[in-house]
Design a protein around this motif. Structure first.
Motif, PDB file in Angstrom:
ATOM      1  N   ALA A   4       0.842  -1.198   0.000  1.00  0.00           N
ATOM      2  CA  ALA A   4       0.000   0.000   0.000  1.00  0.00           C
ATOM      3  C   ALA A   4       0.880   1.253   0.000  1.00  0.00           C
ATOM      4  O   ALA A   4       2.071   1.187   0.322  1.00  0.00           O
ATOM      5  N   SER A   5       0.296   2.366  -0.358  1.00  0.00           N
ATOM      6  CA  SER A   5       1.077   3.599  -0.399  1.00  0.00           C
ATOM      7  C   SER A   5       1.254   4.205   0.995  1.00  0.00           C
ATOM      8  O   SER A   5       2.242   4.893   1.248  1.00  0.00           O
ATOM      9  N   GLY A   6       0.318   3.930   1.900  1.00  0.00           N
ATOM     10  CA  GLY A   6       0.386   4.492   3.245  1.00  0.00           C
ATOM     11  C   GLY A   6       1.692   4.213   3.975  1.00  0.00           C
ATOM     12  O   GLY A   6       2.304   5.136   4.540  1.00  0.00           O
ATOM     13  N   PRO A   7       2.160   2.951   3.986  1.00  0.00           N
ATOM     14  CA  PRO A   7       3.413   2.655   4.686  1.00  0.00           C
ATOM     15  C   PRO A   7       4.619   3.403   4.097  1.00  0.00           C
ATOM     16  O   PRO A   7       5.552   3.739   4.832  1.00  0.00           O
ATOM     17  N   LEU A  28       4.475   6.414   2.841  1.00  0.00           N
ATOM     18  CA  LEU A  28       4.326   7.755   3.398  1.00  0.00           C
ATOM     19  C   LEU A  28       4.903   7.807   4.822  1.00  0.00           C
ATOM     20  O   LEU A  28       5.652   8.722   5.170  1.00  0.00           O
ATOM     21  N   SER A  29       4.583   6.801   5.624  1.00  0.00           N
ATOM     22  CA  SER A  29       5.091   6.740   7.001  1.00  0.00           C
ATOM     23  C   SER A  29       6.602   6.582   7.031  1.00  0.00           C
ATOM     24  O   SER A  29       7.295   7.240   7.815  1.00  0.00           O
ATOM     25  N   ASP A  74       8.193   9.864   6.064  1.00  0.00           N
ATOM     26  CA  ASP A  74       8.007  10.835   7.148  1.00  0.00           C
ATOM     27  C   ASP A  74       9.055  10.592   8.238  1.00  0.00           C
ATOM     28  O   ASP A  74       9.701  11.522   8.723  1.00  0.00           O
ATOM     29  N   MET A  75       9.237   9.308   8.577  1.00  0.00           N
ATOM     30  CA  MET A  75      10.187   8.954   9.637  1.00  0.00           C
ATOM     31  C   MET A  75      11.633   9.189   9.184  1.00  0.00           C
ATOM     32  O   MET A  75      12.441   9.751   9.940  1.00  0.00           O
ATOM     33  N   LEU A 112       3.840  17.306   3.173  1.00  0.00           N
ATOM     34  CA  LEU A 112       4.569  16.140   2.635  1.00  0.00           C
ATOM     35  C   LEU A 112       3.939  15.716   1.320  1.00  0.00           C
ATOM     36  O   LEU A 112       2.737  15.449   1.258  1.00  0.00           O
ATOM     37  N   ARG A 113       4.766  15.704   0.280  1.00  0.00           N
ATOM     38  CA  ARG A 113       4.289  15.260  -1.035  1.00  0.00           C
ATOM     39  C   ARG A 113       5.010  13.970  -1.424  1.00  0.00           C
ATOM     40  O   ARG A 113       6.227  13.873  -1.311  1.00  0.00           O
ATOM     41  N   VAL A 114       4.239  12.986  -1.872  1.00  0.00           N
ATOM     42  CA  VAL A 114       4.816  11.727  -2.343  1.00  0.00           C
ATOM     43  C   VAL A 114       4.341  11.461  -3.767  1.00  0.00           C
ATOM     44  O   VAL A 114       3.139  11.472  -4.031  1.00  0.00           O
TER      45      VAL A 114
END
Lengths: 138, 163
Positions: free
Chosen positions: B69-72, B74-75, B78-79, B100-102
């Motif tokens: 998924a794309s969510g992880p 992003l996380s 971010d980290m 934050l842009r991905v």
């Protein structure tokens, strides 16, 4: 009429993160919810920016799937990009998110998503996302 | 406005860095969202940090597709961005993601770890600017590009009442 179930609207990632469908608005727009617990915690007592972003994305996909189903369209949804604006710290309580489709084209969709805690009029984060709608594989 | 990063850089010349990304990753991934994702330290430089997100079946995106998924991602970014900022500041201080842009340029390969590498290219008194990429083994062939801005939560200066 096929009403998408709670689980249909969610990816394995979203389920694993603890996101669920809170309710649907009168027009069918899904409102997603995540509880505050350790899986979403960044700075102690606050949401991790990535978890908030994951909730925003999930609300976007959920609305897009709902809308495609309503139009009898099937497509594989693939992320193109997302821009998240973090407006306020996510506190240790439930967070909600819902999306609005700004443009639904043939190949891509543009969505705007809000996440909030106490008041939908005061979002803690917003996102703009572009999603590719690919032909389903046979 | 003075160039804070230049001042910081000259002040640290010849000094041993205090912020160790490898040790800090252990601390930050012991619990919370990063711990749940299972992020681990991968590599770092003077102003960048790379973290690893191991493959996990329960982080897949769209049903029926064997794609992360794309969510992880992003996380992860971010980290990695936060770590790159602390590495560049050479200290830990509270920061918050402002923007934050991905761009997801291609799906990550099934079964592969995804590595998130972020660089802090500009540090000011109150903001930190980062850019980075995510790859699944070959940094020359990224799966995503990112750009982000973070704010320092407690900048030096007058204390804000009730802040």
């Amino acid at each position: 009429m096929a009403e998408p179930t709670d689980m249909d609207a969610l990816t394995p990632y979203a389920r694993s993160l603890g996101i669920r469908l809170e309710r649907r608005e009168d027009d069918g727009t899904p409102v997603m919810r995540v509880e505050f617990d350790e899986t979403v915690e960044g700075r102690p007592g606050h949401y991790h920016g990535g978890a908030t972003g994951g909730l925003l994305e999930t609300a976007g996909y959920a609305l897009l799937r709902t809308e495609l189903e309503r139009r009898d369209r099937s497509a594989l949804l693939k992320p193109i990009n997302i821009t998240v604006q973090y407006l306020a710290a996510g506190k240790s309580q439930a967070t909600y998110a819902k999306a609005r489709i700004t443009k639904l084209g043939r190949r891509s969709a543009n969505l705007t998503v809000d996440a909030w805690q106490d008041d939908p009029q005061r979002p803690i984060a917003t996102a703009v996302m572009n999603v590719l709608m690919a032909e389903p594989q046979g | 406005m003075r160039n804070d990063s230049a001042l910081l850089g000259s002040a640290m010349t010849g000094k041993t860095r205090k912020f160790d990304p490898a040790e800090a990753t252990k601390f930050f991934t012991a619990r919370g969202h990063s711990g749940w994702l299972g992020l681990t330290y991968s590599d770092h430089g003077d102003d960048w940090v790379e973290l690893e997100l191991p493959w996990r079946e329960d982080l897949l995106g769209e049903e029926g597709q064997r794609v992360l998924a794309s969510g992880p991602i992003l996380s992860l970014m971010d980290m990695a961005s936060g770590m790159a900022i602390w590495r560049t500041m050479d200290e830990f201080s509270a920061i918050a993601t402002l923007d934050l842009r991905v761009d997801y340029v291609r799906p990550a390969r099934e079964g592969a770890s995804v590595f998130g590498r972020s660089q802090c290219y500009r540090l000011t008194r109150s903001a930190a600017f980062v850019r980075g990429l995510a790859h699944d083994g070959d940094a020359e062939d990224p799966v995503a590009h990112i750009q982000a801005v973070f704010m320092k939560i407690a900048p030096q200066g007058p204390v804000v009442p009730n802040g």
